[in-house]
Design a protein around this motif. Sequence first.
Motif, PDB file in Angstrom:
ATOM      1  N   THR A 151       3.425  -8.046   7.129  1.00 36.33           N
ATOM      2  CA  THR A 151       4.630  -8.834   7.274  1.00 36.33           C
ATOM      3  C   THR A 151       5.768  -7.955   6.976  1.00 36.33           C
ATOM      4  N   ASP A 152       5.652  -7.080   6.445  1.00 37.76           N
ATOM      5  CA  ASP A 152       6.855  -6.107   6.238  1.00 37.76           C
ATOM      6  C   ASP A 152       7.090  -4.843   7.338  1.00 37.76           C
ATOM      7  N   GLY A 153       6.040  -4.989   8.263  1.00 39.20           N
ATOM      8  CA  GLY A 153       6.322  -4.142   9.435  1.00 39.20           C
ATOM      9  C   GLY A 153       5.534  -2.936   9.176  1.00 39.20           C
ATOM     10  N   ARG A 154       4.800  -2.822   7.938  1.00 36.63           N
ATOM     11  CA  ARG A 154       4.019  -1.470   7.516  1.00 36.63           C
ATOM     12  C   ARG A 154       2.634  -1.720   8.417  1.00 36.63           C
ATOM     13  N   VAL A 155       1.992  -0.535   9.037  1.00 36.94           N
ATOM     14  CA  VAL A 155       0.637  -0.330   9.447  1.00 36.94           C
ATOM     15  C   VAL A 155      -0.147   0.257   8.343  1.00 36.94           C
ATOM     16  N   VAL A 165       0.743  -1.309   0.088  1.00 36.24           N
ATOM     17  CA  VAL A 165       0.058   0.010   0.056  1.00 36.24           C
ATOM     18  C   VAL A 165       0.778   1.217  -0.060  1.00 36.24           C
ATOM     19  N   PRO A 166       0.561   2.246  -0.757  1.00 33.06           N
ATOM     20  CA  PRO A 166       1.438   3.398  -0.693  1.00 33.06           C
ATOM     21  C   PRO A 166       1.466   4.198   0.515  1.00 33.06           C
ATOM     22  N   ALA A 167       2.470   4.857   0.663  1.00 28.57           N
ATOM     23  CA  ALA A 167       2.981   5.665   1.898  1.00 28.57           C
ATOM     24  C   ALA A 167       1.759   6.381   2.301  1.00 28.57           C
ATOM     25  N   ALA A 168       1.173   6.574   3.392  1.00 27.61           N
ATOM     26  CA  ALA A 168       0.217   7.686   4.029  1.00 27.61           C
ATOM     27  C   ALA A 168       0.636   8.942   3.891  1.00 27.61           C
ATOM     28  N   SER A 169      -0.313   9.720   3.424  1.00 26.51           N
ATOM     29  CA  SER A 169       0.075  11.275   3.334  1.00 26.51           C
ATOM     30  C   SER A 169       0.245  11.613   4.778  1.00 26.51           C
ATOM     31  N   ALA A 170       0.905  12.974   5.005  1.00 30.55           N
ATOM     32  CA  ALA A 170       1.053  13.454   6.224  1.00 30.55           C
ATOM     33  C   ALA A 170      -0.280  13.848   7.072  1.00 30.55           C
ATOM     34  N   GLU A 171      -1.155  14.148   6.209  1.00 29.99           N
ATOM     35  CA  GLU A 171      -2.549  14.532   6.597  1.00 29.99           C
ATOM     36  C   GLU A 171      -3.255  13.029   7.557  1.00 29.99           C
ATOM     37  N   SER A 208      -0.161   3.605   4.213  1.00 30.76           N
ATOM     38  CA  SER A 208       0.622   2.773   5.129  1.00 30.76           C
ATOM     39  C   SER A 208       1.674   3.684   5.673  1.00 30.76           C
ATOM     40  N   VAL A 209       2.395   3.132   6.910  1.00 32.63           N
ATOM     41  CA  VAL A 209       3.426   3.871   7.395  1.00 32.63           C
ATOM     42  C   VAL A 209       4.162   2.739   8.330  1.00 32.63           C
ATOM     43  N   GLU A 210       5.703   2.724   8.467  1.00 33.66           N
ATOM     44  CA  GLU A 210       6.124   1.880   8.964  1.00 33.66           C
ATOM     45  C   GLU A 210       5.812   1.811  10.417  1.00 33.66           C
ATOM     46  N   ARG A 211       5.929   0.717  11.220  1.00 35.67           N
ATOM     47  CA  ARG A 211       5.329   0.494  12.538  1.00 35.67           C
ATOM     48  C   ARG A 211       6.143   1.519  13.436  1.00 35.67           C
ATOM     49  N   GLU A 212       7.428   1.679  13.290  1.00 36.96           N
ATOM     50  CA  GLU A 212       8.215   2.450  14.500  1.00 36.96           C
ATOM     51  C   GLU A 212       8.277   3.680  14.085  1.00 36.96           C
ATOM     52  N   HIS A 213       7.848   4.215  12.730  1.00 38.80           N
ATOM     53  CA  HIS A 213       7.390   5.513  12.524  1.00 38.80           C
ATOM     54  C   HIS A 213       6.209   5.893  13.238  1.00 38.80           C
TER      55      HIS A 213
END
Length: 195
Positions: free
Chosen positions: A163-167, A49-55, A178-183
């Motif tokens: 499984t790639d650690g992205r939420v 899934v593409p990276a989530a926007s800042a908003e 999506s966003v990295e879990r740690e981010h």
Amino acid sequence: MTDQHLHQGEEHQERRRRLGIAGIAALLLATAVGAPVLLKGTAEQGERVPAASAECLRSTVQNLRDGRQAGFHAVYGELREGSLDMEDGITSGSAFRFDIDGTLMDGGGVPSTGPALTWYPVAEAHLPRPGRYVLLLARAERPAKDGRRLFEFRPDDVLPLGTDGRVRLTCENGTAGSVEREHLRTELAGPKSTA
């Protein structure tokens, strides 16, 4: 039967045979063209899934912080298959086993790792399906009738975890990001004090 009738009958059979062959050829062609489309659709479902926007990220963080204000804490882990009928002496509903792997927000009597019997007094159909998630959990006011500790979850804040650690986030316009879990953990922690 005259020769003319025999000849017309043979022509009719020949025409049906040709139509049958043409139909099979068309079906094979459609299948050959449709197969890549079908495979492409299947492949796209597994794509990132593409990276989530800042908003979108800001909105999700605010929702999770609102949950923290209400006594919930963000944890991540695996929802196991199978539900249990559960009651706490006043309310009954369905519960599921959620194995916590870690937290994104600490506190509130929610364990940082280990199994948590999680419930929400709704029909089983409204519970999340088995898989990996970020959930907002809080310790329930009462244990189950059999004495087991129960945890409640917020059904509006169930975030699939790849499984790639992205939420996976659902943005306000209905799209997914999506966003990295740690981010996400860093964003929930807020800016660090420089003092």
